[in-house]
Design a protein around this motif. Structure first.
Motif, PDB file in Angstrom:
ATOM      1  N   TYR A 234       0.658  -1.112   0.064  1.00  0.00           N
ATOM      2  CA  TYR A 234      -0.062   0.055   0.021  1.00  0.00           C
ATOM      3  C   TYR A 234       0.832   1.315  -0.033  1.00  0.00           C
ATOM      4  O   TYR A 234       0.834   2.045  -0.887  1.00  0.00           O
ATOM      5  CB  TYR A 234      -0.749   0.036   1.105  1.00  0.00           C
ATOM      6  N   GLY A 235       2.040   1.092   0.918  1.00  0.00           N
ATOM      7  CA  GLY A 235       2.718   2.625   0.844  1.00  0.00           C
ATOM      8  C   GLY A 235       3.707   2.631  -0.183  1.00  0.00           C
ATOM      9  O   GLY A 235       4.060   3.845  -0.556  1.00  0.00           O
ATOM     10  N   PHE A 236       4.094   1.521  -0.949  1.00  0.00           N
ATOM     11  CA  PHE A 236       5.056   1.781  -1.979  1.00  0.00           C
ATOM     12  C   PHE A 236       4.386   2.190  -3.249  1.00  0.00           C
ATOM     13  O   PHE A 236       4.831   2.890  -4.088  1.00  0.00           O
ATOM     14  CB  PHE A 236       5.658   0.144  -2.145  1.00  0.00           C
ATOM     15  N   LEU A 237       2.970   1.653  -3.520  1.00  0.00           N
ATOM     16  CA  LEU A 237       2.457   1.964  -4.855  1.00  0.00           C
ATOM     17  C   LEU A 237       1.585   3.230  -4.551  1.00  0.00           C
ATOM     18  O   LEU A 237       0.395   3.602  -4.375  1.00  0.00           O
ATOM     19  CB  LEU A 237       1.460   0.765  -5.075  1.00  0.00           C
ATOM     20  N   GLY A 238       2.199   4.411  -4.917  1.00  0.00           N
ATOM     21  CA  GLY A 238       1.764   5.830  -4.791  1.00  0.00           C
ATOM     22  C   GLY A 238       1.748   6.310  -3.508  1.00  0.00           C
ATOM     23  O   GLY A 238       2.081   5.957  -2.503  1.00  0.00           O
ATOM     24  N   ASN A 239       1.422   7.551  -3.597  1.00  0.00           N
ATOM     25  CA  ASN A 239       1.436   8.407  -2.152  1.00  0.00           C
ATOM     26  C   ASN A 239       0.436   7.885  -1.267  1.00  0.00           C
ATOM     27  O   ASN A 239      -0.937   7.473  -1.834  1.00  0.00           O
ATOM     28  CB  ASN A 239       1.159   9.904  -2.523  1.00  0.00           C
ATOM     29  N   PHE A 275      -4.721   3.481   6.164  1.00  0.00           N
ATOM     30  CA  PHE A 275      -3.848   3.949   5.036  1.00  0.00           C
ATOM     31  C   PHE A 275      -5.075   4.632   4.096  1.00  0.00           C
ATOM     32  O   PHE A 275      -6.019   3.916   3.811  1.00  0.00           O
ATOM     33  CB  PHE A 275      -3.113   2.845   4.098  1.00  0.00           C
ATOM     34  N   VAL A 276      -4.739   5.842   3.503  1.00  0.00           N
ATOM     35  CA  VAL A 276      -5.675   6.631   2.806  1.00  0.00           C
ATOM     36  C   VAL A 276      -4.924   7.257   1.664  1.00  0.00           C
ATOM     37  O   VAL A 276      -3.900   7.941   2.042  1.00  0.00           O
ATOM     38  CB  VAL A 276      -6.342   7.618   3.387  1.00  0.00           C
ATOM     39  N   ARG A 277      -5.259   7.067   0.317  1.00  0.00           N
ATOM     40  CA  ARG A 277      -4.709   7.809  -0.683  1.00  0.00           C
ATOM     41  C   ARG A 277      -5.288   9.122  -0.750  1.00  0.00           C
ATOM     42  O   ARG A 277      -6.441   9.478  -0.571  1.00  0.00           O
ATOM     43  CB  ARG A 277      -4.903   6.883  -2.019  1.00  0.00           C
ATOM     44  N   PRO A 278      -4.463  10.054  -1.317  1.00  0.00           N
ATOM     45  CA  PRO A 278      -4.824  11.373  -1.369  1.00  0.00           C
ATOM     46  C   PRO A 278      -6.076  11.521  -1.846  1.00  0.00           C
ATOM     47  O   PRO A 278      -6.849  12.654  -1.710  1.00  0.00           O
ATOM     48  CB  PRO A 278      -3.507  12.187  -2.072  1.00  0.00           C
ATOM     49  N   HIS A 279      -6.365  11.000  -3.103  1.00  0.00           N
ATOM     50  CA  HIS A 279      -7.386  11.242  -3.805  1.00  0.00           C
ATOM     51  C   HIS A 279      -8.892  10.585  -3.004  1.00  0.00           C
ATOM     52  O   HIS A 279      -9.887  10.944  -3.516  1.00  0.00           O
ATOM     53  CB  HIS A 279      -7.607  10.643  -5.121  1.00  0.00           C
ATOM     54  N   ASP A 280      -8.671   9.977  -1.905  1.00  0.00           N
ATOM     55  CA  ASP A 280      -9.721   9.549  -1.053  1.00  0.00           C
ATOM     56  C   ASP A 280      -9.916  10.401  -0.110  1.00  0.00           C
ATOM     57  O   ASP A 280     -10.586  10.045   0.930  1.00  0.00           O
ATOM     58  CB  ASP A 280      -9.307   8.083  -0.835  1.00  0.00           C
ATOM     59  N   ILE A 281      -9.340  11.626   0.104  1.00  0.00           N
ATOM     60  CA  ILE A 281      -9.631  12.439   1.158  1.00  0.00           C
ATOM     61  C   ILE A 281     -10.610  13.623   0.824  1.00  0.00           C
ATOM     62  O   ILE A 281     -10.244  14.263  -0.176  1.00  0.00           O
ATOM     63  CB  ILE A 281      -8.370  13.279   1.504  1.00  0.00           C
ATOM     64  N   GLU A 282     -11.615  13.788   1.529  1.00  0.00           N
ATOM     65  CA  GLU A 282     -12.721  14.924   1.316  1.00  0.00           C
ATOM     66  C   GLU A 282     -12.371  16.144   1.936  1.00  0.00           C
ATOM     67  O   GLU A 282     -11.715  16.090   2.976  1.00  0.00           O
ATOM     68  CB  GLU A 282     -14.050  14.305   1.798  1.00  0.00           C
ATOM     69  N   VAL A 283     -12.553  17.229   1.367  1.00  0.00           N
ATOM     70  CA  VAL A 283     -12.039  18.430   2.110  1.00  0.00           C
ATOM     71  C   VAL A 283     -13.394  19.480   2.014  1.00  0.00           C
ATOM     72  O   VAL A 283     -14.143  19.555   0.952  1.00  0.00           O
ATOM     73  CB  VAL A 283     -10.841  19.249   1.036  1.00  0.00           C
ATOM     74  N   GLU A 284     -13.603  19.965   3.126  1.00  0.00           N
ATOM     75  CA  GLU A 284     -14.786  21.049   3.162  1.00  0.00           C
ATOM     76  C   GLU A 284     -14.150  22.115   3.982  1.00  0.00           C
ATOM     77  O   GLU A 284     -13.336  21.960   4.774  1.00  0.00           O
ATOM     78  CB  GLU A 284     -16.046  20.455   3.281  1.00  0.00           C
ATOM     79  N   GLN A 318       0.497  16.575  12.129  1.00  0.00           N
ATOM     80  CA  GLN A 318       0.790  15.494  11.233  1.00  0.00           C
ATOM     81  C   GLN A 318       0.266  16.062   9.742  1.00  0.00           C
ATOM     82  O   GLN A 318      -0.711  16.620   9.749  1.00  0.00           O
ATOM     83  CB  GLN A 318      -0.026  14.118  11.313  1.00  0.00           C
ATOM     84  N   LEU A 319       1.231  15.758   8.792  1.00  0.00           N
ATOM     85  CA  LEU A 319       0.833  16.183   7.504  1.00  0.00           C
ATOM     86  C   LEU A 319      -0.337  15.433   6.756  1.00  0.00           C
ATOM     87  O   LEU A 319      -0.024  14.079   6.797  1.00  0.00           O
ATOM     88  CB  LEU A 319       2.065  16.418   6.552  1.00  0.00           C
ATOM     89  N   ILE A 320      -1.290  15.923   5.957  1.00  0.00           N
ATOM     90  CA  ILE A 320      -1.884  15.219   5.247  1.00  0.00           C
ATOM     91  C   ILE A 320      -2.050  15.625   3.942  1.00  0.00           C
ATOM     92  O   ILE A 320      -2.382  16.847   3.707  1.00  0.00           O
ATOM     93  CB  ILE A 320      -3.608  15.133   5.873  1.00  0.00           C
ATOM     94  N   GLU A 321      -2.066  14.849   2.972  1.00  0.00           N
ATOM     95  CA  GLU A 321      -2.046  15.218   1.446  1.00  0.00           C
ATOM     96  C   GLU A 321      -3.462  14.906   0.659  1.00  0.00           C
ATOM     97  O   GLU A 321      -3.919  13.784   1.034  1.00  0.00           O
ATOM     98  CB  GLU A 321      -0.931  14.456   0.572  1.00  0.00           C
ATOM     99  N   ALA A 322      -3.980  15.614   0.353  1.00  0.00           N
ATOM    100  CA  ALA A 322      -5.250  15.477  -0.548  1.00  0.00           C
ATOM    101  C   ALA A 322      -5.148  15.926  -1.839  1.00  0.00           C
ATOM    102  O   ALA A 322      -4.474  16.968  -2.370  1.00  0.00           O
ATOM    103  CB  ALA A 322      -6.334  16.522   0.309  1.00  0.00           C
ATOM    104  N   VAL A 323      -5.994  15.333  -2.728  1.00  0.00           N
ATOM    105  CA  VAL A 323      -6.082  15.709  -4.221  1.00  0.00           C
ATOM    106  C   VAL A 323      -7.584  15.700  -4.546  1.00  0.00           C
ATOM    107  O   VAL A 323      -8.486  14.869  -4.169  1.00  0.00           O
ATOM    108  CB  VAL A 323      -5.376  14.680  -4.966  1.00  0.00           C
TER     109      VAL A 323
END
Length: 359
Positions: A234-239, A275-284, A318-323
């Motif tokens: 999970y961690g190796f394949l993509g952010n 584990f959460v990929r950046p494109h699976d983070i919702e922002v509001e 903690q740093l969180i990356e979102a797309v």
């Protein structure tokens, strides 16, 4: 040709390069050996080629044990990262070399060699460079010539060791698309080594993810990316964003924020990582009654169709990356420094795996 390796073990001094590796490489498919430096992927490739001997285990080519065969007998085409072309020979002579050094009883005639070389140059779309010398070519052209040279001897299997690693990003992207098209045309059983996740996901039919001399997962690009078998994969394949905490009866508690972990309903106060990929983070936008993680937008980068956001959690920094889509980014009118609410849409929890392994 089908390739199978069984119980391959290889040690260099005290370092275990391959630890009882067994794999099948389907006939006519393009398989990527993917993993970080030192994981054993190049050693495995060299053992299949006959350039390296395993301490124990067997290599089977079309069901025949080839472990004791010399590299010449295995009919393997090998393409190296740094081309390994003969600088004093023309492009034509480089490709013809493997044909000219064959035993006299199987060596083609000069007219057959010329016809073969020119057809290969057309195949790699460089027939206009036959009389040039390697130093006169670009990196991408040299690598295509190296591939043509490997194909000249009509190998039963094609092995490529980081074939595009020495090239710049744009050329690398063009060449991997070209390699995929070439493979679809030739259907030679091929194995290529890479540490570039994007390259493996884009080109391969099958991906073998390796780590510390062992196989972590085998599957199609879709399987290994969307259904990783371990935290390492999970961690190796993509952010990926990591949420460390404790898992108890199907819930991961990470810094006071609870995440559902239904796969671990039986867990009792165990170490866990979400584990959460950046494109699976919702922002509001932040409101006092909104549910989720409070975070400050530290930096945003919105060029093209996607906006990349760097956020810092308010509770533990903690740093969180979102797309998110640029359209969504513009609709929200986000500005750096403001407080937001973020929520994972899809989170995968692994239990009892150390942080160092998953990083």
């Amino acid at each position: 040709m089908s390739i199978e390796v069984k119980n391959i073990h290889k040690r260099f001094g005290n370092f275990i390069a391959l630890d009882n590796v067994s794999l099948n490489f389907p006939q006519g498919e393009l398989t990527a050996l993917l993993g970080p430096s030192g994981c054993g992927k190049t050693t495995l490739l060299r053992i299949i080629a006959g350039l390296e001997q395993a301490d124990s285990g067997h290599v089977f080519l079309d069901g025949e044990d080839a472990s004791g065969q010399h590299v010449r007998e295995r009919q393997v085409g090998f393409v190296f990262q740094h081309y390994a072309l003969f600088k004093h020979m023309s492009v034509f002579e480089n490709i013809a070399f493997g044909l000219r050094v064959k035993r006299r009883d199987v060596r083609p005639s000069e007219s057959e060699i010329k016809k073969k070389v020119m057809s290969l140059l057309e195949l790699v779309q460089l027939d206009w460079l036959a009389d040039r010398y390697p130093p006169q070519l670009s990196g991408g052209q040299r690598q295509r010539i190296a591939l043509a040279r490997a194909l000249a001897v009509e190998p039963r299997v094609l092995l490529l060791d980081e074939p595009f690693g020495a090239l710049d990003a744009k050329v690398r992207k063009e060449l991997r698309r070209w390699l995929r098209r070439l493979h679809d045309e030739l259907h030679v059983t091929s194995i290529f080594v890479t540490h570039d996740q994007e390259e493996a996901l884009e080109v391969a039919d099958q991906i073998v993810v390796m780590n510390k001399g062992r196989v972590e997962q085998i599957g199609s690009p879709d399987e290994v990316y969307n259904h990783p078998a371990s935290s390492f994969v999970y961690g190796f394949l993509g952010n990926v964003n990591l949420f460390h905490g404790r898992v108890h009866e199907g819930v991961l508690d990470s810094g006071g924020i609870a995440f559902d972990a239904p796969d671990h309903a039986q867990a009792q106060d165990a170490n866990g990582i979400g584990f959460v990929r950046p494109h699976d983070i919702e922002v509001e936008r932040y409101t006092a009654d909104a549910e989720g993680i409070v975070a400050r937008l530290r930096r945003s980068h919105a060029i093209g169709p996607l906006a990349q956001l760097e956020l810092v959690r308010a509770d533990n920094a903690q740093l969180i990356e979102a797309v998110i889509s640029t359209e969504r980014y513009q609709h929200l009118g986000l500005t750096e420094g403001e407080t937001l609410i973020v929520r994972p849409k899809r989170l995968r929890v692994f239990v009892n795996e150390s942080a160092s392994q998953s990083a």
